[in-house]
Design an enzyme around this catalytic site. Structure first.
Site, PDB file in Angstrom:
ATOM      1  N   ASP A 257       0.806  -1.303  -0.031  1.00  0.00           N
ATOM      2  CA  ASP A 257       0.075  -0.055  -0.113  1.00  0.00           C
ATOM      3  C   ASP A 257       0.837   1.263  -0.023  1.00  0.00           C
ATOM      4  OD1 ASP A 257      -3.257   0.286   0.345  1.00  0.00           O
ATOM      5  OD2 ASP A 257      -2.082   2.301   1.191  1.00  0.00           O
ATOM      6  N   ASP A 302      -7.325  -4.234  -5.859  1.00  0.00           N
ATOM      7  CA  ASP A 302      -8.641  -3.715  -5.255  1.00  0.00           C
ATOM      8  C   ASP A 302      -8.377  -2.076  -5.275  1.00  0.00           C
ATOM      9  OD1 ASP A 302     -10.811  -3.194  -4.044  1.00  0.00           O
ATOM     10  OD2 ASP A 302     -10.186  -3.930  -1.960  1.00  0.00           O
ATOM     11  N   CYS A 355     -15.075  -1.346  -5.315  1.00  0.00           N
ATOM     12  CA  CYS A 355     -16.293  -1.330  -4.226  1.00  0.00           C
ATOM     13  C   CYS A 355     -17.137  -0.259  -5.140  1.00  0.00           C
ATOM     14  CB  CYS A 355     -16.155  -1.163  -2.888  1.00  0.00           C
ATOM     15  SG  CYS A 355     -15.276   0.513  -2.660  1.00  0.00           S
TER      16      CYS A 355
END
Length: 405
Positions: A257, A302, A355
């Site tokens: 990340d 993601d 999402c």
């Protein structure tokens, strides 16, 4: 949660939370943390405050319309908003000193008007309604209505520490009632109003709170023991932990990340879950990605997105600068997909996920990537619909590398 009037003190807390979110621009979870810290609230009362504040934010324009106020006026006219909320749900009005009343006749007239306007009744801002109609078409009204409903609570069984059936029995002994989610192998739905994070089951790492749709995304990685897997936008690691369980703790799982604090949180969660094969790495520059070229059996992307599939859970995003940020996010998704795909080895699989429920962030990104990268082939994809699943909304696509390219 929404079947009894708020106490005067809880009403004040709801107004303070809403004011911090809408006037100061604070994320909803931070507003809760700020206002709950130092207070000795019963778990049920805290849950009720979050349920009411969340419900108001999910349909903010509706409740403001019914109360005849602007969202910027909540700090001053919050009692009027809360009275309109109670009237909408058919509840006795809370006993608040100096409360600003809403006349029943005016309320009834406004409610009748709102019911004739689908987007308003569903608490949908104009920009989002236009986007949804353009992107999803005939399916949008059902998605819009579903996004206005309260989120359910789902847990992911940590298979490193036991089976789903064992988890259900363990939680029942602690007074937490759950039921199996038939369509998701690792998921259970929480049916009782319980302080989950105070349970021994949580402290012992038997579960993580994770939406069932999110669990489906992690399942699509299909990681096997001994593989080399990269979760390249890991965040705090909900899906990373699920992948670690798929791998049975065997093999190498690299969680990456751009923000160190998220990886630090993941380390703590991994220790509790006994997910010992997770290694964290900060993405300091493009060199971090280049060093891993053609090394991974699986890469999960993601990617940062609008979050328009998880508005039930994060309703404050409706009232932020999401329409201005969306073009920037779409470009970022494109760049991450192009750059991070280099880590996938020949015959390895790339999983792209968001999402969001908007095609411009989902299948359109995948099609563009495949058009520019012939050394990848499309395998399959899935749109997890909010309306059809009852879960949060997600998208995932799987692609396989066929050559170095």
């Amino acid at each position: 949660m929404l079947n009894a009037p708020l106490s005067a003190s809880s009403t004040e807390l709801v107004i303070n939370v809403l004011t911090m979110v809408l006037n100061e621009g604070k994320p909803l979870d931070r507003a809760y943390s700020h206002h709950f810290s130092g207070l000795k609230l019963a778990p049920a009362e805290q849950a009720r405050i979050t349920a009411v504040a969340g419900d108001i934010l999910r349909r903010l324009n509706l409740y403001c319309f019914l109360a005849d106020i602007k969202s910027s006026e909540i700090e001053r006219l919050g009692t009027q908003l809360l009275n309109a909320w109670h009237m909408f749900h058919g509840l006795e009005l809370p006993k608040m000193q100096y409360a600003l009343k809403v006349e029943q006749t005016d309320f009834d007239q406004r409610l009748m008007e709102a019911k004739q306007q689908g987007a308003l009744f569903d608490g949908c801002p104009e920009w989002l309604d236009e986007l949804g109609q353009t992107q999803i078409g005939d399916k949008w009204p059902a998605e819009r209505a579903a996004l206005a409903t309260p989120p359910k609570r789902y847990l992911r069984t940590n298979l490193l520490k036991g089976t789903r059936e064992e988890l259900i029995k363990t939680l029942a002994k602690e007074g937490v009632q759950t039921k199996v989610v038939e369509t998701v192998d690792t998921a259970v739905e929480v049916m009782s109003d319980s302080a989950l994070f105070r349970t021994e089951a949580f402290k012992n790492g038997l579960f993580e709170q994770q939406d069932a749709g999110s669990q489906l995304v992690a399942t699509a990685v299909d990681a096997k023991p001994g593989m080399r897997v990269v979760d390249a936008c890991a965040g705090a690691g909900g899906k990373t932990l699920s992948i670690a369980a798929q791998m049975q703790g065997k093999g190498r799982l690299l969680a990456m990340d751009v923000e160190q604090w998220k990886l630090d949180s993941l380390k703590q969660r991994a220790r509790r879950a006994a997910a010992h094969n997770i290694e964290t790495r900060i993405i300091a520059s493009s060199k971090t990605i280049k060093r891993l070229k053609l090394t991974a059996d699986r890469v999960l992307l993601d990617v940062p997105c609008s979050g328009l599939g998880v508005l039930k859970r994060n309703p404050d995003a409706k009232w932020r600068d999401t329409p201005e940020r969306l073009p920037v996010l779409v470009q970022l998704q494109k760049d991450i997909l192009q750059s991070y795909s280099r880590m996938v080895k020949v015959d390895g699989i790339l999983i792209y996920a968001t999402c969001s429920i908007m095609p411009q962030e989902n299948r359109e990104q995948v099609d563009l990537f495949l058009a520019n990268n012939p050394h990848f082939v499309f395998l399959d994809d899935e749109n997890i619909s909010v309306a059809e699943s009852g879960f949060d909304g997600f998208y995932l696509a799987r692609m396989q590398r066929t050559a170095e390219g």
